[in-house]
Scaffold this active site. Structure first.
Site, PDB file in Angstrom:
ATOM      1  N   ARG A 101      73.991  78.355  -3.765  1.00 30.82           N
ATOM      2  CA  ARG A 101      74.757  77.235  -4.332  1.00 30.82           C
ATOM      3  C   ARG A 101      74.196  76.962  -5.711  1.00 30.82           C
ATOM      4  O   ARG A 101      73.009  76.643  -5.856  1.00 30.82           O
ATOM      5  CB  ARG A 101      74.648  75.995  -3.448  1.00 30.82           C
ATOM      6  CG  ARG A 101      75.159  74.738  -4.130  1.00 30.82           C
ATOM      7  CD  ARG A 101      75.292  73.552  -3.214  1.00 30.82           C
ATOM      8  NE  ARG A 101      76.437  73.716  -2.339  1.00 30.82           N
ATOM      9  CZ  ARG A 101      76.977  72.729  -1.608  1.00 30.82           C
ATOM     10  NH1 ARG A 101      76.460  71.516  -1.649  1.00 30.82           N
ATOM     11  NH2 ARG A 101      78.022  72.955  -0.846  1.00 30.82           N
ATOM     12  N   HIS A 128      84.541  77.181  -4.253  1.00 26.89           N
ATOM     13  CA  HIS A 128      83.806  76.871  -3.016  1.00 26.89           C
ATOM     14  C   HIS A 128      84.493  77.634  -1.868  1.00 26.89           C
ATOM     15  O   HIS A 128      85.087  77.034  -0.964  1.00 26.89           O
ATOM     16  CB  HIS A 128      83.813  75.356  -2.774  1.00 26.89           C
ATOM     17  CG  HIS A 128      82.821  74.886  -1.759  1.00 26.89           C
ATOM     18  ND1 HIS A 128      81.895  75.725  -1.151  1.00 26.89           N
ATOM     19  CD2 HIS A 128      82.601  73.641  -1.217  1.00 26.89           C
ATOM     20  CE1 HIS A 128      81.157  75.026  -0.315  1.00 26.89           C
ATOM     21  NE2 HIS A 128      81.570  73.765  -0.333  1.00 26.89           N
ATOM     22  N   GLN A 131      84.099  76.936   2.026  1.00 25.97           N
ATOM     23  CA  GLN A 131      84.769  75.722   2.485  1.00 25.97           C
ATOM     24  C   GLN A 131      86.245  76.007   2.800  1.00 25.97           C
ATOM     25  O   GLN A 131      86.791  75.496   3.785  1.00 25.97           O
ATOM     26  CB  GLN A 131      84.668  74.632   1.410  1.00 25.97           C
ATOM     27  CG  GLN A 131      85.334  73.328   1.792  1.00 25.97           C
ATOM     28  CD  GLN A 131      84.609  72.604   2.917  1.00 25.97           C
ATOM     29  OE1 GLN A 131      83.426  72.362   2.830  1.00 25.97           O
ATOM     30  NE2 GLN A 131      85.321  72.252   3.974  1.00 25.97           N
ATOM     31  N   ASP A 224      89.432  65.641  -2.705  1.00 25.10           N
ATOM     32  CA  ASP A 224      87.988  65.879  -2.840  1.00 25.10           C
ATOM     33  C   ASP A 224      87.462  64.779  -3.758  1.00 25.10           C
ATOM     34  O   ASP A 224      88.247  64.073  -4.418  1.00 25.10           O
ATOM     35  CB  ASP A 224      87.753  67.277  -3.446  1.00 25.10           C
ATOM     36  CG  ASP A 224      86.277  67.619  -3.606  1.00 25.10           C
ATOM     37  OD1 ASP A 224      85.436  67.020  -2.891  1.00 25.10           O
ATOM     38  OD2 ASP A 224      85.952  68.469  -4.463  1.00 25.10           O
ATOM     39  N   CYS A 264      86.651  68.124   2.185  1.00 22.24           N
ATOM     40  CA  CYS A 264      85.461  68.947   2.412  1.00 22.24           C
ATOM     41  C   CYS A 264      84.225  68.108   2.710  1.00 22.24           C
ATOM     42  O   CYS A 264      83.275  68.601   3.309  1.00 22.24           O
ATOM     43  CB  CYS A 264      85.227  69.860   1.214  1.00 22.24           C
ATOM     44  SG  CYS A 264      84.802  69.008  -0.310  1.00 22.24           S
ATOM     45  N   ARG A 292      82.849  75.020   9.263  1.00 17.54           N
ATOM     46  CA  ARG A 292      81.988  75.696   8.286  1.00 17.54           C
ATOM     47  C   ARG A 292      81.067  76.680   9.014  1.00 17.54           C
ATOM     48  O   ARG A 292      80.830  77.803   8.556  1.00 17.54           O
ATOM     49  CB  ARG A 292      81.128  74.674   7.509  1.00 17.54           C
ATOM     50  CG  ARG A 292      81.895  73.776   6.553  1.00 17.54           C
ATOM     51  CD  ARG A 292      82.474  74.542   5.386  1.00 17.54           C
ATOM     52  NE  ARG A 292      81.460  75.264   4.632  1.00 17.54           N
ATOM     53  CZ  ARG A 292      80.676  74.738   3.685  1.00 17.54           C
ATOM     54  NH1 ARG A 292      80.832  73.464   3.346  1.00 17.54           N
ATOM     55  NH2 ARG A 292      79.787  75.471   3.047  1.00 17.54           N
TER      56      ARG A 292
END
Ligand code: CP
Ligand code: NVA
Length: 309
Positions: A101, A128, A131, A224, A264, A292
């Site tokens: 990340r 991402h 996700q 988000d 998310c 996930r």
């Protein structure tokens, strides 16, 4: 050839379906697959904070028979004392996969170019993709076949999630509508890449500033945070700009009656989503968070199996 997962289109449509099918099997029988038996180690680097990604990768790697090595920001030489290239070469001699990340997506590309083991993007400023696999798994659980379904994302349309919904949703053959204010719309080259992928799968791509039009008959409604990691200085300005794109009860009424809501997480109630929506009957955010784990296990299994020396 070694396979990496840096952005959503790194899986073909067939491969994405295969991974989502495997994710569902892993959810039903979590300890049946041991591609990391040994235990083999997977290095998981975090330059930004995390709850879900950290716990799901640590748990998933252990479930697959492996040993997770979590390395937090500033705990290794990576980035400040040693180049990404040298780090990739050293790690390739010791671990079976690298999960990272980070901020700049170019770092992940450099890591992948110099690694002989799979590199997985655990979130960059641009994408991402892990996700999105979890989101697609959740949508499939609730709505069945993804092809032809309409996924609508409202809010910061220039962020990593918007970009990954474009690429991952197009790969799934979905109709993707992304809506945000002028100046915060997706990167044109990513929109173009999504259109190319959608042309192959029967999906479509719509980018609009009109949130109400975007929501019409949506099967999946998503938002988000308006302030992604690294944008904290812009918080006040962003909260004003994005207010018309809040997902609230009125917005959900414009979607199909059966529409599901996803986020998310972490979520900021009262900003991008109201509490009645995220905590309401149409919300599947806890399933999404759980997925996930299953989706990433299926992804790691796929990359390790597909990568050849
Ligand atoms: N959704 C997500 O990636 O959460 P974390 O930042 O907690 O990992
Ligand atoms: N867009 C958010 C996603 C967090 C999981 C961020 O990058 O901070």
């Amino acid at each position: 050839m070694v396979r990496h997962f840096l952005k959503d289109t790194d899986l073909t449509p067939e491969e994405q379906t295969h991974v989502l099918d495997a994710a569902q099997r892993m959810k039903e029988d979590p300890y049946a697959h041991k591609p990391l038996a040994g235990p083999q180690t997977v290095a998981v680097f975090f330059d930004k904070t995390s709850t879900r990604t950290r716990v799901s990768f640590a748990t998933g790697i252990a479930d697959l028979g492996g040993s997770p090595l979590i390395i937090g920001a500033g705990e290794s030489q990576l980035g400040h004392k040693e180049s990404v290239t040298d780090t990739a070469k050293v790690l390739s001699r010791m671990v079976s996969a690298i999960v990272w990340r980070t901020f700049d997506h170019a770092g992940l590309e450099e890591m992948a170019q110099n690694s002989t083991v799979p590199v997985i993007n655990a979130l960059s400023d641009d994408y991402h993709p892990c996700q999105i696999l979890a989101d697609l798994q959740t949508a499939r659980e609730q709505l069945g076949e993804l092809t032809g379904k309409t996924l609508v994302y409202l809010g910061d349309a220039a962020n990593n999630m918007a970009h990954s919904y474009l690429l991952g949703g197009a790969t799934a053959g979905m109709h993707i509508r992304i809506s945000g204010p002028e100046g915060y719309l997706p990167r044109p080259d990513i929109v173009e890449e999504a259109r190319v992928r959608a042309n192959e799968t029967g999906g479509t791509i719509t980018i609009t500033t009109d949130a109400c039009a975007a929501l019409e008959d949506a099967d999946v409604v998503i938002t988000d945070t308006w302030v992604s990691m690294g944008q904290e200085d812009e918080k006040e300005a962003r909260q004003k700009i994005f207010t018309p794109y809040q997902v609230n009860a009125e917005a959900m009424k414009l979607a199909a009656n059966h529409a599901i809501f996803l986020h998310c997480l972490p979520a900021y109630r009262g900003y991008e989503v109201t509490a009645d929506v995220i905590d309401g009957d149409q919300s599947y955010v806890w399933d999404e968070a759980e997925n996930r784990l299953h989706a990433q296990k299926a992804l790691m299994n796929f990359l390790l199996t597909e990568s050849t020396a």
